[in-house]
Design a protein around this motif. Structure first.
Motif, PDB file in Angstrom:
ATOM      1  N   VAL A 200      41.623  46.455  37.457  1.00 46.61           N
ATOM      2  CA  VAL A 200      40.803  47.672  37.415  1.00 46.61           C
ATOM      3  C   VAL A 200      40.439  47.952  35.963  1.00 46.61           C
ATOM      4  N   VAL A 201      39.141  47.998  35.662  1.00 47.14           N
ATOM      5  CA  VAL A 201      38.678  48.267  34.306  1.00 47.14           C
ATOM      6  C   VAL A 201      38.048  49.654  34.189  1.00 47.14           C
ATOM      7  N   ALA A 202      37.816  50.316  35.319  1.00 47.55           N
ATOM      8  CA  ALA A 202      37.375  51.715  35.270  1.00 47.55           C
ATOM      9  C   ALA A 202      38.541  52.590  34.813  1.00 47.55           C
ATOM     10  N   ALA A 203      38.234  53.805  34.348  1.00 51.22           N
ATOM     11  CA  ALA A 203      39.306  54.717  33.927  1.00 51.22           C
ATOM     12  C   ALA A 203      40.282  54.962  35.071  1.00 51.22           C
ATOM     13  N   SER A 204      39.761  55.062  36.279  1.00 52.14           N
ATOM     14  CA  SER A 204      40.549  55.133  37.510  1.00 52.14           C
ATOM     15  C   SER A 204      39.567  54.948  38.658  1.00 52.14           C
ATOM     16  N   VAL A 205      40.092  54.597  39.816  1.00 52.22           N
ATOM     17  CA  VAL A 205      39.205  54.381  40.956  1.00 52.22           C
ATOM     18  C   VAL A 205      39.969  54.692  42.233  1.00 52.22           C
ATOM     19  N   GLU A 206      39.285  55.323  43.187  1.00 52.09           N
ATOM     20  CA  GLU A 206      39.891  55.567  44.491  1.00 52.09           C
ATOM     21  C   GLU A 206      39.781  54.311  45.338  1.00 52.09           C
ATOM     22  N   ILE A 207      40.848  53.999  46.065  1.00 49.58           N
ATOM     23  CA  ILE A 207      40.835  52.865  46.978  1.00 49.58           C
ATOM     24  C   ILE A 207      40.559  53.414  48.374  1.00 49.58           C
ATOM     25  N   MET A 208      39.493  52.920  48.985  1.00 54.47           N
ATOM     26  CA  MET A 208      38.989  53.469  50.233  1.00 54.47           C
ATOM     27  C   MET A 208      39.412  52.599  51.418  1.00 54.47           C
ATOM     28  N   SER A 209      39.390  53.184  52.589  1.00 53.42           N
ATOM     29  CA  SER A 209      39.762  52.449  53.800  1.00 53.42           C
ATOM     30  C   SER A 209      38.647  51.531  54.289  1.00 53.42           C
ATOM     31  N   GLY A 248      42.595  47.790  50.485  1.00 50.91           N
ATOM     32  CA  GLY A 248      41.495  48.740  50.576  1.00 50.91           C
ATOM     33  C   GLY A 248      40.305  48.282  49.762  1.00 50.91           C
ATOM     34  N   TRP A 249      39.292  49.146  49.702  1.00 50.74           N
ATOM     35  CA  TRP A 249      38.017  48.822  49.079  1.00 50.74           C
ATOM     36  C   TRP A 249      37.793  49.678  47.842  1.00 50.74           C
ATOM     37  N   VAL A 250      37.243  49.029  46.804  1.00 44.76           N
ATOM     38  CA  VAL A 250      36.883  49.736  45.574  1.00 44.76           C
ATOM     39  C   VAL A 250      35.485  49.293  45.172  1.00 44.76           C
ATOM     40  N   PRO A 251      34.745  50.130  44.432  1.00 39.70           N
ATOM     41  CA  PRO A 251      33.444  49.678  43.938  1.00 39.70           C
ATOM     42  C   PRO A 251      33.605  48.428  43.073  1.00 39.70           C
ATOM     43  N   SER A 252      32.723  47.466  43.258  1.00 44.99           N
ATOM     44  CA  SER A 252      32.850  46.195  42.547  1.00 44.99           C
ATOM     45  C   SER A 252      32.773  46.352  41.038  1.00 44.99           C
ATOM     46  N   ASN A 253      32.016  47.360  40.574  1.00 43.14           N
ATOM     47  CA  ASN A 253      31.912  47.539  39.130  1.00 43.14           C
ATOM     48  C   ASN A 253      33.146  48.184  38.521  1.00 43.14           C
ATOM     49  N   ALA A 254      34.133  48.516  39.355  1.00 47.20           N
ATOM     50  CA  ALA A 254      35.376  49.109  38.840  1.00 47.20           C
ATOM     51  C   ALA A 254      36.422  48.060  38.526  1.00 47.20           C
ATOM     52  N   VAL A 255      36.166  46.803  38.930  1.00 45.21           N
ATOM     53  CA  VAL A 255      37.136  45.726  38.705  1.00 45.21           C
ATOM     54  C   VAL A 255      36.427  44.515  38.101  1.00 45.21           C
ATOM     55  N   GLU A 256      37.209  43.666  37.430  1.00 45.56           N
ATOM     56  CA  GLU A 256      36.705  42.386  36.944  1.00 45.56           C
ATOM     57  C   GLU A 256      37.706  41.304  37.314  1.00 45.56           C
ATOM     58  N   THR A 257      37.193  40.102  37.597  1.00 44.63           N
ATOM     59  CA  THR A 257      38.063  38.987  37.936  1.00 44.63           C
ATOM     60  C   THR A 257      38.681  38.403  36.662  1.00 44.63           C
ATOM     61  N   VAL A 258      39.923  37.932  36.796  1.00 47.92           N
ATOM     62  CA  VAL A 258      40.573  37.291  35.659  1.00 47.92           C
ATOM     63  C   VAL A 258      39.841  36.003  35.293  1.00 47.92           C
ATOM     64  N   ASP A 259      39.330  35.292  36.281  1.00 48.94           N
ATOM     65  CA  ASP A 259      38.506  34.130  36.015  1.00 48.94           C
ATOM     66  C   ASP A 259      37.113  34.603  35.629  1.00 48.94           C
ATOM     67  N   PRO A 260      36.716  34.446  34.358  1.00 48.98           N
ATOM     68  CA  PRO A 260      35.415  35.002  33.940  1.00 48.98           C
ATOM     69  C   PRO A 260      34.233  34.275  34.556  1.00 48.98           C
ATOM     70  N   ASP A 261      34.448  33.077  35.121  1.00 54.22           N
ATOM     71  CA  ASP A 261      33.360  32.312  35.707  1.00 54.22           C
ATOM     72  C   ASP A 261      33.330  32.419  37.223  1.00 54.22           C
ATOM     73  N   SER A 262      34.179  33.288  37.786  1.00 51.67           N
ATOM     74  CA  SER A 262      34.241  33.395  39.246  1.00 51.67           C
ATOM     75  C   SER A 262      32.948  33.960  39.790  1.00 51.67           C
ATOM     76  N   ASP A 263      32.506  33.385  40.899  1.00 54.30           N
ATOM     77  CA  ASP A 263      31.303  33.882  41.587  1.00 54.30           C
ATOM     78  C   ASP A 263      31.651  34.929  42.622  1.00 54.30           C
TER      79      ASP A 263
END
Length: 264
Positions: A200-209, A248-263
């Motif tokens: 999670v790279v956002a300041a915080s994010v709600e995890i949705m059902s 649960g679900w979070v907005p995609s722009n709130a997280v980043e993958t550890v693999d920087p080349d992941s699709d």
């Protein structure tokens, strides 16, 4: 370009540069890295982070780069992106003890996040992976294979004295054992470094059902929370928290993958 040693856990200002990885740099990359390092040393953490990120965006992959970028974000109080980049540095070079120390320091400051799972098997695998980086392991495997082929060829094709033949046979056995050990080492790297992990790279994010704001919130994840990516659906990402618990679900722009080349 070598990193300055970390004097204490709180001294995360150390900058990096592993000689083996530096050989892969182009002159432009090396110059950009030096310029970013200079900005960092002057205390300009915002612009140094931007400069490091430009190198990442150009496709430059180096554990020193990710370590430095993690430090620049840490100095800004951005724990999510600091943890993300320490993890990237560790994935490229599991033997990087400075990145490991700074990663644990940043993790301890993430309030309310589930702790990453570290069972006995995973811990043993991580310690094994730290013996050699993936590039070093690949080079060692190639060397062991070449030695084994050369020794086997000599034993099969050359007329040798019994004493010499016996010594070459022992050497071939040793090369074969070394090859097996290094291949297992590389397998461990794939086990420890694999997976579609996110931070999670956002300041915080709600995890949705469900994948949308209209679904019920199940909790709040602070910046720096580590999770496993399960799937993406448009602008939403489904994650699972450590230990196989909450999904649960979070907005995609709130997280980043550890693999920087992941699709994903």
């Amino acid at each position: 370009m070598r990193r300055v040693a970390v004097a204490a856990l709180l001294a995360v200002a150390a900058l990096a540069g592993a000689a083996g990885w530096a050989l892969a740099q182009s002159p432009d990359d090396a110059g950009s890295m030096e310029a970013a390092n200079a900005m960092y040393e002057e205390g300009d953490y915002v612009n140094s982070a931007l400069a490091y990120r430009q190198l990442v965006d150009r496709g430059y992959r180096d554990p020193a780069l990710y370590y430095n970028l993690g430090n620049a974000y840490y100095k800004q109080g951005d724990l999510g992106r600091a943890i993300l980049n320490y993890l990237r540095a560790r994935r490229l070079d599991p033997s990087d003890h400075d990145a490991a120390a700074n990663l644990e320091l940043a993790r301890r400051q993430v309030s309310g996040a589930p702790a990453p799972v570290d069972d006995a098997f995973a811990g043993a695998a991580a310690r094994a992976a730290a013996l050699l980086g993936i590039d070093q392991a690949a080079a060692a495997a190639l060397a062991a294979w070449a030695a084994l082929v050369g020794l086997a060829g000599a034993l099969l094709l050359l007329k040798l004295r019994p004493r010499v033949r016996r010594r070459l046979r022992y050497a071939a056995i040793a090369a074969g054992v070394a090859l097996v050990v290094v291949v297992l080492q590389m397998s461990t790297h794939m086990l420890v470094g694999g997976g579609n992990d996110v931070v999670v790279v956002a300041a915080s994010v709600e995890i949705m059902s469900g994948p949308g704001a209209q679904y019920a919130a199940q909790g709040e994840l602070p910046s720096g929370t580590e999770a496993e990516l399960l799937e993406r659906r448009r602008s939403w990402t489904r994650v699972e928290l450590p230990g196989g618990g909450l999904q649960g679900w979070v907005p995609s722009n709130a997280v980043e993958t550890v693999d920087p080349d992941s699709d994903l």
